[in-house]
Design an enzyme around this catalytic site. Structure first.
Site, mmCIF file in Angstrom:
data_model
loop_
_atom_site.group_PDB
_atom_site.id
_atom_site.type_symbol
_atom_site.label_atom_id
_atom_site.label_comp_id
_atom_site.label_asym_id
_atom_site.label_seq_id
_atom_site.Cartn_x
_atom_site.Cartn_y
_atom_site.Cartn_z
ATOM 1 N N SER A 38 29.610 47.608 49.738
ATOM 2 C CA SER A 38 28.564 47.600 48.698
ATOM 3 C C SER A 38 27.690 48.864 48.744
ATOM 4 O O SER A 38 27.195 49.261 49.803
ATOM 5 C CB SER A 38 27.662 46.378 48.864
ATOM 6 O OG SER A 38 26.557 46.504 47.990
ATOM 7 N N SER A 40 24.848 48.966 47.251
ATOM 8 C CA SER A 40 23.470 48.560 46.949
ATOM 9 C C SER A 40 22.433 49.049 47.977
ATOM 10 O O SER A 40 21.347 49.473 47.578
ATOM 11 C CB SER A 40 23.391 47.036 46.801
ATOM 12 O OG SER A 40 24.061 46.664 45.621
ATOM 13 N N THR A 85 27.085 39.571 44.703
ATOM 14 C CA THR A 85 28.271 40.216 44.162
ATOM 15 C C THR A 85 29.458 39.296 44.398
ATOM 16 O O THR A 85 29.276 38.111 44.758
ATOM 17 C CB THR A 85 28.422 41.640 44.758
ATOM 18 O OG1 THR A 85 29.496 42.289 44.086
ATOM 19 C CG2 THR A 85 28.658 41.638 46.256
ATOM 20 N N LYS A 89 28.767 35.458 41.887
ATOM 21 C CA LYS A 89 27.924 35.632 40.689
ATOM 22 C C LYS A 89 27.841 34.370 39.820
ATOM 23 O O LYS A 89 26.803 34.109 39.220
ATOM 24 C CB LYS A 89 28.415 36.813 39.855
ATOM 25 C CG LYS A 89 28.091 38.168 40.476
ATOM 26 C CD LYS A 89 28.445 39.292 39.509
ATOM 27 C CE LYS A 89 28.214 40.642 40.130
ATOM 28 N NZ LYS A 89 28.469 41.757 39.189
ATOM 29 N N ASP A 125 23.295 43.178 35.199
ATOM 30 C CA ASP A 125 24.447 43.967 34.727
ATOM 31 C C ASP A 125 24.375 44.158 33.215
ATOM 32 O O ASP A 125 24.697 45.230 32.693
ATOM 33 C CB ASP A 125 25.773 43.246 35.038
ATOM 34 C CG ASP A 125 26.156 43.341 36.507
ATOM 35 O OD1 ASP A 125 25.760 44.315 37.169
ATOM 36 O OD2 ASP A 125 26.857 42.429 36.988
ATOM 37 N N ALA A 151 36.919 41.603 27.535
ATOM 38 C CA ALA A 151 35.739 40.777 27.240
ATOM 39 C C ALA A 151 35.787 39.414 27.938
ATOM 40 O O ALA A 151 34.773 38.715 27.977
ATOM 41 C CB ALA A 151 35.602 40.592 25.729
ATOM 42 N N GLY A 277 31.240 54.271 34.975
ATOM 43 C CA GLY A 277 30.361 53.125 35.194
ATOM 44 C C GLY A 277 29.278 53.318 36.239
ATOM 45 O O GLY A 277 28.518 52.378 36.521
HETATM 46 P P1 NAP Z 1 37.014 40.115 36.435
HETATM 47 O O1 NAP Z 1 35.993 39.092 36.128
HETATM 48 O O2 NAP Z 1 38.080 39.834 37.437
HETATM 49 O O3 NAP Z 1 37.717 40.518 35.039
HETATM 50 C C1 NAP Z 1 38.813 41.402 35.004
HETATM 51 C C2 NAP Z 1 39.129 41.739 33.551
HETATM 52 O O4 NAP Z 1 40.193 42.711 33.551
HETATM 53 C C3 NAP Z 1 39.625 40.533 32.739
HETATM 54 O O5 NAP Z 1 39.197 40.702 31.403
HETATM 55 C C4 NAP Z 1 41.157 40.693 32.851
HETATM 56 O O6 NAP Z 1 41.858 40.099 31.774
HETATM 57 C C5 NAP Z 1 41.277 42.201 32.774
HETATM 58 N N1 NAP Z 1 42.530 42.714 33.318
HETATM 59 C C6 NAP Z 1 42.898 42.702 34.631
HETATM 60 N N2 NAP Z 1 44.120 43.286 34.759
HETATM 61 C C7 NAP Z 1 44.520 43.628 33.498
HETATM 62 C C8 NAP Z 1 45.685 44.248 32.969
HETATM 63 N N3 NAP Z 1 46.706 44.623 33.770
HETATM 64 N N4 NAP Z 1 45.762 44.455 31.643
HETATM 65 C C9 NAP Z 1 44.751 44.085 30.829
HETATM 66 N N5 NAP Z 1 43.597 43.492 31.270
HETATM 67 C C10 NAP Z 1 43.507 43.266 32.591
HETATM 68 O O7 NAP Z 1 36.332 41.472 36.943
HETATM 69 P P2 NAP Z 1 34.857 42.017 36.603
HETATM 70 O O8 NAP Z 1 33.947 41.659 37.678
HETATM 71 O O9 NAP Z 1 34.544 41.677 35.207
HETATM 72 O O10 NAP Z 1 35.100 43.603 36.717
HETATM 73 C C11 NAP Z 1 35.852 44.305 35.747
HETATM 74 C C12 NAP Z 1 35.669 45.804 35.937
HETATM 75 O O11 NAP Z 1 34.303 46.159 35.698
HETATM 76 C C13 NAP Z 1 35.995 46.297 37.347
HETATM 77 O O12 NAP Z 1 36.615 47.551 37.233
HETATM 78 C C14 NAP Z 1 34.638 46.436 37.995
HETATM 79 O O13 NAP Z 1 34.624 47.420 39.017
HETATM 80 C C15 NAP Z 1 33.816 46.903 36.807
HETATM 81 N N6 NAP Z 1 32.374 46.601 36.954
HETATM 82 C C16 NAP Z 1 31.538 47.660 36.950
HETATM 83 C C17 NAP Z 1 30.184 47.444 37.055
HETATM 84 C C18 NAP Z 1 29.265 48.628 37.045
HETATM 85 O O14 NAP Z 1 28.090 48.473 37.388
HETATM 86 N N7 NAP Z 1 29.736 49.794 36.643
HETATM 87 C C19 NAP Z 1 29.672 46.140 37.181
HETATM 88 C C20 NAP Z 1 30.575 45.063 37.178
HETATM 89 C C21 NAP Z 1 31.937 45.326 37.072
HETATM 90 P P3 NAP Z 1 42.309 38.535 31.859
HETATM 91 O O15 NAP Z 1 41.102 37.735 31.424
HETATM 92 O O16 NAP Z 1 43.430 38.432 30.929
HETATM 93 O O17 NAP Z 1 42.689 38.272 33.292
#
Ligand code: NAP
Length: 315
Positions: A38, A40, A85, A89, A125, A151, A277
């Site tokens: 992390s 943070s 995290t 969450k 977030d 989404a 990000g």
């Molecule tokens: P999550 O809840 O596991 O969601 C993952 C998402 O990615 C789902 O929509 C999933 O689709 C999709 N996905 C995964 N593999 C895929 C593929 N091969 N093709 C198409 N779609 C795919 O994860 P999360 O926590 O939302 O995080 C998602 C991303 O955001 C990560 O990269 C994370 O590091 C980033 N993030 C960044 C911040 C920041 O502060 N910058 C904060 C939070 C998260 P399905 O629903 O179909 O499985």
């Protein structure tokens, strides 16, 4: 005594003996499993020092089965609050006394405030995404036509809820598993039922995850958001066919490691503007700080700490 890289639940239960030597005392933490990665602490500690708040921020490795008891320890051990995290969450919600509207609508909490012995939850977030877009492109979500890829995930849902709260010109939700995007669109429809002028396309739409469906959207979109995990690994397939990207697009890639993803490179090659990000990570931290202390965060101190820890030279 310097803080340990990671404390655990047993330490939390006996905080005075585990961390009582720390100066300043640790009264803020991130709960995660795993948590060693992390960013943070390097984000928050420079801000806490700059603001002279006399406390520090540490990592706490809390397993899912320990979460409820760990939360109950926070008031007893004198904590100001915590961030949550992966994987906590969503799981944290039933253990809170109160949550903000954005936390309720996203169904996830990443910031907990201890207030008079009770626990108040917020999702920073979502507004962090809003401020990151504002900083990267000097535009507000409400003035944009927005496509969110991913989404149905936690981050994509947070971004979609924030967009809906801003009542943007358009919002298109795409997700590999279409059902999740459809369910989310149904929840958000009420935000798009005002008397704002209708254009040639629907203000709230769900797009299937294929190039043809996405191609049909691209002339009617300003901001493309990657909220999927695609782009974190070099072996990942491209998120979008590069030919779909146009010079008028702004691309916000929530991925920040690596800092220059394939999507960002493809966007810039297409003449579009793009940002990673890291700024969302920064602004969610700043909003957590505001939630805990009810004052502005020293954002530049946070930015320096974050960029240094992420090993990224500032532009
Ligand atoms: P999550 O809840 O596991 O969601 C993952 C998402 O990615 C789902 O929509 C999933 O689709 C999709 N996905 C995964 N593999 C895929 C593929 N091969 N093709 C198409 N779609 C795919 O994860 P999360 O926590 O939302 O995080 C998602 C991303 O955001 C990560 O990269 C994370 O590091 C980033 N993030 C960044 C911040 C920041 O502060 N910058 C904060 C939070 C998260 P399905 O629903 O179909 O499985």
């Amino acid at each position: 005594m310097p803080a340990k890289d990671v404390y655990d639940f047993n330490d939390l239960k006996h905080w005075a003996s585990a961390a009582g030597d720390l100066d300043p005392p640790a009264r803020l933490a991130v709960f995660g499993d795993p948590v060693a990665h992390s960013l943070s602490p390097p984000l928050h500690n420079p801000a806490l020092r700059a603001a002279g708040l006399g406390t520090q921020y540490v990592r706490l490795h809390i397993r899912p089965e320990e979460l409820a008891d760990a939360l109950a320890e926070l008031p007893r051990q004198g904590f100001i609050g915590v961030n949550c995290t992966i994987p906590h969450k969503a799981a944290v919600l039933p253990h809170l006394t109160e949550v903000t509207e954005v936390a309720r609508r996203t169904g996830t909490v990443n910031t907990v405030l201890v207030e008079d012995g009770s626990l108040v939850g917020h999702n920073s977030d979502a507004p962090g995404f809003k401020r990151a877009v504002r900083e990267a492109f000097s535009v507000d979500l409400r003035d944009l036509r927005i496509l969110i890829l991913g989404a149905g995930g936690g981050a994509g849902r947070a971004a979609a809820v924030q967009c809906a709260l801003e009542r943007p010109e358009r919002l298109v939700l795409a997700n590999r598993t279409l059902d999740k995007a459809e369910a989310l669109a149904a929840e958000l429809r009420e935000f798009f039922e005002d008397d704002r002028l209708e254009g040639p396309v629907e203000r709230l739409e769900v797009a299937p995850w294929d190039d043809e469906a996405l191609r049909a959207q691209m002339d009617h979109i300003d901001l493309i958001v990657n909220a999927t995990s695609l782009g974190m690994k070099r072996s990942d397939p491209p998120l979008l066919a590069p030919v779909l990207l146009q010079p008028h697009h702004m691309i916000y890639d929530m991925v920040y490691a690596p800092p220059r993803t394939r999507l960002i490179a493809d966007a810039e090659a297409a003449g579009a503007r793009a940002a990673n990000g890291l700024s969302m990570l920064l602004w969610q931290g700043a909003i957590s700080f505001e939630f805990w202390f009810n004052r502005d965060a020293p954002v530049e101190a946070m930015r320096r700490g974050l960029y240094e820890a992420a090993g990224i030279a500032r532009k």
